[in-house]
Design a protein around this motif. Structure first.
Motif, short mmCIF file in Angstrom:
data_model
loop_
_atom_site.label_atom_id
_atom_site.label_comp_id
_atom_site.label_asym_id
_atom_site.label_seq_id
_atom_site.Cartn_x
_atom_site.Cartn_y
_atom_site.Cartn_z
N GLN A 161 40.19 30.70 42.78
CA GLN A 161 40.08 31.81 43.35
C GLN A 161 41.16 32.40 43.90
N SER A 162 42.07 32.01 44.56
CA SER A 162 43.31 32.68 44.73
C SER A 162 44.27 32.80 43.63
N PHE A 163 44.39 31.86 42.70
CA PHE A 163 45.00 32.13 41.49
C PHE A 163 44.58 33.28 40.82
N CYS A 164 43.18 33.53 40.79
CA CYS A 164 42.75 34.81 40.12
C CYS A 164 43.42 36.12 40.76
N ARG A 165 43.15 35.99 42.28
CA ARG A 165 43.66 37.04 42.78
C ARG A 165 44.98 37.49 42.57
N ASP A 166 45.85 36.57 42.39
CA ASP A 166 47.41 36.87 41.90
C ASP A 166 47.26 37.38 40.79
N LEU A 167 46.75 36.63 39.79
CA LEU A 167 46.84 37.11 38.36
C LEU A 167 46.11 38.64 38.17
N VAL A 168 45.04 38.99 38.98
CA VAL A 168 44.51 40.16 39.03
C VAL A 168 45.58 41.36 39.07
N GLU A 169 46.51 41.14 40.16
CA GLU A 169 47.66 41.92 40.56
C GLU A 169 48.51 42.10 39.11
N VAL A 170 48.65 41.03 38.45
CA VAL A 170 49.71 41.26 37.32
C VAL A 170 48.92 42.25 36.17
N PRO B 168 25.05 61.98 46.73
CA PRO B 168 25.87 61.69 48.06
C PRO B 168 25.65 59.85 48.34
N GLY B 169 26.79 59.29 48.38
CA GLY B 169 26.58 57.80 48.55
C GLY B 169 27.05 57.09 47.16
N THR B 170 27.23 57.69 46.24
CA THR B 170 27.61 57.13 44.85
C THR B 170 28.94 57.28 44.89
N VAL B 171 29.53 56.17 44.22
CA VAL B 171 30.99 56.06 43.79
C VAL B 171 31.48 57.19 42.96
N ALA B 172 32.40 57.91 43.47
CA ALA B 172 32.79 59.04 42.36
C ALA B 172 34.32 58.86 41.63
N LEU B 173 35.06 57.96 42.40
CA LEU B 173 36.20 57.62 41.57
C LEU B 173 36.67 56.27 42.16
N VAL B 174 37.42 55.66 41.45
CA VAL B 174 38.05 54.25 41.54
C VAL B 174 39.65 54.43 41.70
N THR B 175 40.18 53.92 42.62
CA THR B 175 41.66 54.03 42.70
C THR B 175 42.33 52.68 42.29
N GLN B 176 41.53 51.46 42.55
CA GLN B 176 42.17 50.09 42.33
C GLN B 176 40.72 49.50 41.85
N ASP B 177 40.79 49.02 40.65
CA ASP B 177 39.69 48.14 40.24
C ASP B 177 39.28 46.77 41.06
N GLY B 178 38.09 46.62 41.14
CA GLY B 178 37.63 45.28 41.87
C GLY B 178 37.41 44.44 41.07
N TYR B 179 37.28 43.18 41.39
CA TYR B 179 37.18 41.90 40.46
C TYR B 179 35.77 40.90 41.18
N LYS B 180 35.31 40.15 40.36
CA LYS B 180 34.25 39.29 41.12
C LYS B 180 34.55 37.98 40.10
N LEU B 181 34.33 36.75 40.79
CA LEU B 181 34.49 35.61 40.05
C LEU B 181 33.27 34.87 40.20
N HIS B 182 32.60 34.58 39.23
CA HIS B 182 31.29 34.00 39.17
C HIS B 182 30.51 34.73 40.17
N ARG C 82 31.21 36.51 42.90
CA ARG C 82 31.57 36.41 44.46
C ARG C 82 32.68 37.47 44.45
N THR C 83 32.72 38.54 45.16
CA THR C 83 33.94 39.45 45.30
C THR C 83 35.09 38.64 45.61
N ILE C 84 36.08 38.78 44.81
CA ILE C 84 37.58 38.55 45.20
C ILE C 84 38.47 39.58 45.60
N ARG C 85 38.31 40.74 45.20
CA ARG C 85 39.06 41.70 45.59
C ARG C 85 38.00 43.14 45.45
N HIS C 86 38.13 43.87 46.51
CA HIS C 86 37.17 45.02 46.79
C HIS C 86 37.78 46.13 45.72
#
Length: 193
Positions: free
Chosen positions: A77-86, A162-176, A178-182
């Motif tokens: 999980q922590s390795f994936c968080r770092d790799l997501v930034e790359v 209203p209440g729906t996601v209109a835009l994304v400024t940074q992608d989020g990721y899930k590992l199996h 589980r959200t590892i980055r919002h």
């Protein structure tokens, strides 16, 4: 004398002639029943304790097994968080190279090849992510979920609920799952007049 010899020869035992003269037990029938009842209660108690201990040990075994399985799945999980930034940096660089490569005023073949190389690396990185259970979230148009998204702004709802996601400024990721980055998102709200 002859009756005694006769008894020995037939194998009869010599004993008291009156059967009522048997030796008395030190405990009476009531005391024996009480002792038997106590022993039965102890057996029930020990049986119940044994069953509980067995159930507890089975629960500990199951929890330990689940912990080991989770460690196998989420140990990276922590390795994936770092790799997501790359991956983010790679994506931004590829977008920038694509913008420069498509300009008609400067058709630079080297820049075009760099863009193609970055696109191949990005595609390979995403396939490696998928192989190991890391998935990019695509929340645009979906409902806001506080477990997966972090609101950074509100956007007037033009053609969106209203209440729906209109835009994304940074992608989020899930590992199996589980959200590892919002995902950093802008949520549609009703326009105020």
């Amino acid at each position: 004398f002859s009756t005694a010899a006769q008894q020995r020869s037939t194998g009869d035992e010599c004993g008291p002639e009156d059967p009522s003269e048997e030796p008395k037990h030190p405990l009476s029938d009531c005391a024996l029943e009480h002792k038997a009842t106590k022993l039965e209660e102890q057996v029930r108690d020990l049986t119940e304790r044994y069953r509980r201990a067995l159930a507890d040990s089975e629960n500990v075994r199951r929890r330990t097994q689940k912990f080991v399985e989770d460690a196998k799945l989420f140990g990276i999980q922590s390795f994936c968080r770092d790799l997501v930034e790359v991956a983010d940096i790679l994506e931004k660089t590829a977008e920038s190279a694509a913008g420069h490569a498509e300009e008609p005023s400067d058709p630079n073949p080297t820049l075009q090849k760099i863009y193609e190389g970055l696109s191949l690396i990005e595609a390979k990185l995403q396939s490696v992510f998928a192989k190991h259970g890391l998935q990019k979230m695509n929340p645009v148009g979906g409902r806001y979920d506080p477990y997966d998204h972090e609101i950074i702004c509100h956007v007037p709802a033009e053609g969106m609920q209203p209440g729906t996601v209109a835009l994304v400024t940074q992608d989020g990721y899930k590992l199996h799952g589980r959200t590892i980055r919002h995902a950093l998102v802008g949520v549609a709200v009703e326009a105020q007049e």
